[in-house]
Motif scaffolding. Structure first.
Motif, mmCIF file in Angstrom:
data_model
loop_
_atom_site.group_PDB
_atom_site.id
_atom_site.type_symbol
_atom_site.label_atom_id
_atom_site.label_comp_id
_atom_site.label_asym_id
_atom_site.label_seq_id
_atom_site.Cartn_x
_atom_site.Cartn_y
_atom_site.Cartn_z
ATOM 1 N N PRO A 111 53.204 45.671 44.106
ATOM 2 C CA PRO A 111 52.254 46.446 44.899
ATOM 3 C C PRO A 111 50.829 46.162 44.406
ATOM 4 N N LEU A 112 49.877 46.184 45.319
ATOM 5 C CA LEU A 112 48.484 45.913 44.956
ATOM 6 C C LEU A 112 47.602 47.151 45.003
ATOM 7 N N TRP A 113 48.087 48.204 45.636
ATOM 8 C CA TRP A 113 47.422 49.503 45.552
ATOM 9 C C TRP A 113 48.470 50.578 45.805
ATOM 10 N N GLY A 114 48.055 51.834 45.678
ATOM 11 C CA GLY A 114 49.013 52.922 45.825
ATOM 12 C C GLY A 114 49.633 53.318 44.494
ATOM 13 N N LYS A 115 50.591 54.226 44.545
ATOM 14 C CA LYS A 115 51.123 54.857 43.345
ATOM 15 C C LYS A 115 51.877 53.916 42.415
ATOM 16 N N ASP A 116 52.356 52.781 42.910
ATOM 17 C CA ASP A 116 53.146 51.864 42.076
ATOM 18 C C ASP A 116 52.358 50.643 41.602
ATOM 19 N N SER A 117 51.069 50.617 41.855
ATOM 20 C CA SER A 117 50.263 49.445 41.501
ATOM 21 C C SER A 117 49.667 49.585 40.103
ATOM 22 N N TYR A 118 48.942 48.566 39.683
ATOM 23 C CA TYR A 118 48.148 48.662 38.451
ATOM 24 C C TYR A 118 47.131 49.788 38.608
ATOM 25 N N ASN A 119 46.709 50.360 37.495
ATOM 26 C CA ASN A 119 45.817 51.519 37.585
ATOM 27 C C ASN A 119 44.343 51.130 37.458
ATOM 28 N N TRP A 120 43.487 52.146 37.512
ATOM 29 C CA TRP A 120 42.044 51.918 37.500
ATOM 30 C C TRP A 120 41.519 51.416 36.149
ATOM 31 N N GLY A 121 42.375 51.366 35.148
ATOM 32 C CA GLY A 121 41.948 50.828 33.862
ATOM 33 C C GLY A 121 42.344 49.376 33.654
ATOM 34 N N ALA A 122 43.169 48.833 34.549
ATOM 35 C CA ALA A 122 43.641 47.445 34.414
ATOM 36 C C ALA A 122 42.519 46.456 34.694
ATOM 37 N N GLY A 123 42.600 45.308 34.052
ATOM 38 C CA GLY A 123 41.581 44.283 34.279
ATOM 39 C C GLY A 123 41.485 43.854 35.727
ATOM 40 N N MET A 124 42.604 43.882 36.442
ATOM 41 C CA MET A 124 42.607 43.445 37.838
ATOM 42 C C MET A 124 41.845 44.380 38.766
ATOM 43 N N HIS A 125 41.450 45.582 38.297
ATOM 44 C CA HIS A 125 40.656 46.447 39.179
ATOM 45 C C HIS A 125 39.219 45.930 39.285
ATOM 46 N N ARG A 126 38.853 45.000 38.386
ATOM 47 C CA ARG A 126 37.533 44.374 38.491
ATOM 48 C C ARG A 126 37.599 43.315 39.587
ATOM 49 N N ILE A 127 36.695 43.385 40.527
ATOM 50 C CA ILE A 127 36.706 42.460 41.659
ATOM 51 C C ILE A 127 36.528 41.025 41.192
ATOM 52 N N ASN A 128 35.653 40.802 40.238
ATOM 53 C CA ASN A 128 35.424 39.436 39.750
ATOM 54 C C ASN A 128 36.664 38.877 39.059
ATOM 55 N N THR A 129 37.359 39.701 38.282
ATOM 56 C CA THR A 129 38.582 39.260 37.608
ATOM 57 C C THR A 129 39.671 38.951 38.626
ATOM 58 N N ALA A 130 39.858 39.861 39.576
ATOM 59 C CA ALA A 130 40.874 39.660 40.614
ATOM 60 C C ALA A 130 40.567 38.419 41.444
ATOM 61 N N ALA A 131 39.292 38.199 41.742
ATOM 62 C CA ALA A 131 38.912 37.021 42.531
ATOM 63 C C ALA A 131 39.316 35.737 41.818
ATOM 64 N N GLY A 132 39.128 35.686 40.499
ATOM 65 C CA GLY A 132 39.514 34.504 39.739
ATOM 66 C C GLY A 132 41.015 34.280 39.758
ATOM 67 N N PHE A 133 41.779 35.348 39.515
ATOM 68 C CA PHE A 133 43.239 35.227 39.528
ATOM 69 C C PHE A 133 43.736 34.808 40.902
ATOM 70 N N ILE A 134 43.210 35.464 41.929
ATOM 71 C CA ILE A 134 43.641 35.173 43.301
ATOM 72 C C ILE A 134 43.336 33.724 43.669
ATOM 73 N N GLN A 135 42.128 33.275 43.386
ATOM 74 C CA GLN A 135 41.760 31.920 43.798
ATOM 75 C C GLN A 135 42.627 30.863 43.110
#
Length: 204
Positions: A111-135
């Motif tokens: 899951p990428l959001w909602g109750k079963d996803s990573y939380n607001w403290g995870a590195g992936m909540h940073r847009i720049n970090t997520a953009a790098g992983f996604i790309q």
């Protein structure tokens, strides 16, 4: 990563052992309870990481550790544009509502959001970090196919949704938590109002 620890982490403002770093993965990225440092689980993971690091230089980041982040787009990211990228490239695996996919009881796509996803403290909540992983990695099997703009846009779309609360929440105060832990920590939407909704309230 094993040979890079102990190391200081801004996230908890202390020097972390390798076991403490892994505990953070359980707590934030998996939104779970971290096993004790001397638990069978962390001892096994530490032993495996130690074995994988055989011959690796100590304290030297090796190629492949982490992901380069794409340059921020000139016009900024666009959540609405990111929604279109998500529908076209991501929803088939991660679900139209970010719920992920299961086969029986087994989670096969997270899951990428909602109750079963990573939380607001995870590195992936940073847009720049997520953009790098996604790309670099997405869509599955087709990494390096999204443009910088698409990666930023879809990362912003994903992270514009509510998710479990940051475990570091200070006195039920989102603004105080944002100031202490999120301001200056990359590009993120914790404590920001998006479409009239204050993000960071958390879901359970």
């Amino acid at each position: 990563a094993y040979t890079m620890y102990p190391a200081y982490r801004k996230k908890n403002d202390k020097v972390n052992s390798f076991a403490e770093r892994m505990q953070g993965c359980f707590q934030f990225s998996m939104n779970g309870k971290a096993p004790a440092a001397d638990s069978e689980v962390l001892n096994a993971l530490t032993a495996y990481a130690y074995w994988l690091s055989t011959g690796a230089p100590v304290g030297q980041a090796l190629p492949g550790r982490g992901f380069d982040e794409p340059m921020p787009p000139k016009g900024g990211y666009d959540i609405a544009r990111g929604a279109k990228v998500y529908t076209a490239q991501c929803a088939i695996c991660h679900g139209a509502k970010g719920e992920g996919k299961k086969v029986g009881a087994t989670q096969v796509f997270p899951p990428l959001w909602g109750k079963d996803s990573y939380n607001w403290g995870a590195g992936m909540h940073r847009i720049n970090t997520a953009a790098g992983f996604i790309q670099h990695n997405m869509p599955l099997g087709k990494g390096e196919t999204l443009s910088d703009q698409e990666a930023w846009d879809v990362a912003a779309f994903v992270n514009s949704h509510e998710r479990p609360q940051d475990p570091r929440l200070l006195n039920h105060d989102i603004e105080a938590t944002r100031k202490k832990f999120h301001e200056g920590d990359g590009v993120n939407l914790y404590g920001v109002v998006v479409d009239g909704v204050l993000l960071g309230q958390g879901v359970q």
